[in-house]
Design an enzyme around this catalytic site. Structure first.
Site, PDB file in Angstrom:
ATOM      1  N   GLY A  14       0.795  -1.215   0.000  1.00 53.85           N
ATOM      2  CA  GLY A  14       0.000   0.000   0.000  1.00 53.85           C
ATOM      3  C   GLY A  14       0.825   1.261   0.000  1.00 53.85           C
ATOM      4  N   LEU A  15       1.410   1.600  -1.147  1.00 51.29           N
ATOM      5  CA  LEU A  15       2.240   2.802  -1.267  1.00 51.29           C
ATOM      6  C   LEU A  15       1.581   3.863  -2.146  1.00 51.29           C
ATOM      7  CD1 LEU A  15       4.934   4.262  -0.673  1.00 51.29           C
ATOM      8  CD2 LEU A  15       5.874   3.139  -2.714  1.00 51.29           C
ATOM      9  N   GLY A  28       2.206   9.010  -7.130  1.00 50.13           N
ATOM     10  CA  GLY A  28       2.726   7.778  -7.706  1.00 50.13           C
ATOM     11  C   GLY A  28       4.236   7.804  -7.616  1.00 50.13           C
ATOM     12  N   THR A  32      -1.987  -3.853  -6.384  1.00 45.19           N
ATOM     13  CA  THR A  32      -2.006  -5.235  -6.863  1.00 45.19           C
ATOM     14  C   THR A  32      -2.330  -6.180  -5.711  1.00 45.19           C
ATOM     15  OG1 THR A  32      -0.390  -4.727  -8.581  1.00 45.19           O
ATOM     16  CG2 THR A  32      -0.650  -7.038  -7.973  1.00 45.19           C
ATOM     17  N   GLY A  83       0.349  -9.910 -38.159  1.00 49.79           N
ATOM     18  CA  GLY A  83      -0.520  -9.113 -39.016  1.00 49.79           C
ATOM     19  C   GLY A  83      -1.890  -8.922 -38.382  1.00 49.79           C
ATOM     20  N   GLU A 126       6.145   0.311 -10.291  1.00 47.45           N
ATOM     21  CA  GLU A 126       7.411   0.118  -9.559  1.00 47.45           C
ATOM     22  C   GLU A 126       8.512   1.021 -10.104  1.00 47.45           C
ATOM     23  OE1 GLU A 126       8.633  -3.600  -8.079  1.00 47.45           O
ATOM     24  OE2 GLU A 126       6.645  -4.496  -8.175  1.00 47.45           O
TER      25      GLU A 126
END
Length: 385
Positions: A124-125, A131, A160, A341, A365
């Site tokens: 949890g950063l 960001g 995540t 293609g 990250e």
């Protein structure tokens, strides 16, 4: 320099390859469409030891070195980056941080559960407004003077494993000091009252991964929830991300390898102008470009793993590996789509998903731009603070 794998490393790599070919790759398209990976994989990966790599056996880990960990994350990235992310975060960012910074009680409480797959961790950063500028996060923890608890309020974004996790390694501002000096880290169980989670859908890539927004409203945790000394949270985060960049780089090598495998397979089967397109020189150029990027990214990543295992400085090399491998994964996936293609534009074929999954690797990250800043500062000796 000896680049030959040890018997143990080769065995771990083969184990991961077999697991991916059997349990992951055949379902990747289905999970991408459903925006949901099969959660039973977590327990399976725990049983195989993937969630305990580098963690001491006394805490339920499977031991091993960071080179083996890089090999496993590469194979998982080859199969489905959404699955790779589960391991990179729960083990790489959370489990390893607890092993490095946690108290004995925290290690005993969480590591056996995380390494077995019984529990999952999230990191949890990131916040809606912070960001790359993580040192100026706004989530705040205030001490309750009577009880000695901490009361936390704030919002975390793009987390995540967010809706799957049993514990959050949470970063919050506890002091009056500006910037990174006032940040502390906590281990917060996700069933704590006041913590709510909202899964984020409609992502460009990593659609099978449980990505969430976390909202903390008067979340109360005991003083024992703090991991590392007060004010050292930023150091916890940066040390986790330094090794985490190796994991991301390895996952990017996996994406690039998957792109190469798919492109070569298609080029040697698709007939055009009376022969397979592999005979055409411009297709061979695309394949050779992919192959070159795969090898270069892999060697940069292996160098980081080797440095960590030898106890040598590795932070700048990790930034170089993450920067090159993430950008290379985008190039490789895009070149593979060009080989396919028009068929590459249909999700019946794997390369479209590889393009979408690769793109986010240049963002999380530490963006490519942040990696360049870190490398430049290391070359010039200019301080970030």
């Amino acid at each position: 320099m000896n680049l030959e794998l040890t018997e143990e490393q080769a065995a771990v790599r083969q184990l991961a390859k077999d697991f991916v070919d059997r349990e992951v790759a055949p379902h990747a398209t289905e999970w991408d469409r459903a925006e949901q990976v099969d959660r039973s994989l977590v327990k399976t990966m725990g049983d195989l030891g993937f969630l305990g790599l580098t963690i001491p056996e006394e805490y339920g880990g499977s031991g091993g070195d960071h080179f083996a960990y890089a090999l496993v994350t590469e194979e998982l990235g080859r199969g489905d980056s959404s699955v790779r992310g589960i391991v990179s975060v729960s083990l790489g960012l959370v489990g390893k941080s607890i092993a490095a910074w946690g108290s004995e009680e925290q290690k005993q409480e969480w590591l056996p559960r995380l390494t077995s797959g019984e529990a999952i961790g999230c990191f949890g950063l990131t916040e809606p407004g912070t960001g790359s500028d993580a040192g100026n996060l706004t989530t705040r923890a205030v001490r309750d003077g009577d009880a000695g608890d901490w009361v936390i309020n704030g919002t975390k974004m793009f987390i995540t494993n967010g809706t799957w996790a049993d514990v959050v390694l949470l970063f919050a501002r506890t002091g009056a000091e500006p910037g990174h000096k006032g940040v502390s880290a906590f281990l917060v169980p996700t069933d704590t009252p006041g913590l709510s989670r909202r899964e984020i859908h409609g992502k460009l890539g990593l659609r099978g991964q449980a990505t969430a927004e976390l909202v903390l409203e008067d979340v109360r945790v005991p003083a024992s929830a703090m991991i590392a000394p007060e004010g050292k949270g930023f150091s916890v985060a940066m040390s986790a991300l330094a090794k985490g960049r190796m994991s991301v780089a390895a996952g990017c090598v996996g994406i690039a390898q998957a792109a190469l495998d798919a492109a070569v397979g298609y080029a040697t089967e698709r007939d055009q102008f009376g022969k397979t397109i592999a005979h055409h020189q411009l297709v061979q150029e695309l394949l050779s470009d992919i192959s070159l990027d795969v090898d270069a990214a892999r060697l940069l990543t292996w160098r980081v793993a080797d440095l960590i295992d030898r106890g040598e400085p590795f932070v700048t090399e990790a930034s170089k590996a993450k920067l090159f491998a993430s950008e290379a994964a985008v190039r490789c996936a895009n070149n593979a789509l060009q080989v396919f293609g028009g068929y590459g534009y249909i999700d019946e074929y794997p390369v479209g998903k590889l393009v979408r999954d690769a793109r986010v690797m240049t963002l999380y990250e530490g963006t490519s731009q942040i990696q360049k800043l870190l490398i430049g500062r290391a070359l010039t000796g200019v301080s970030a603070f």
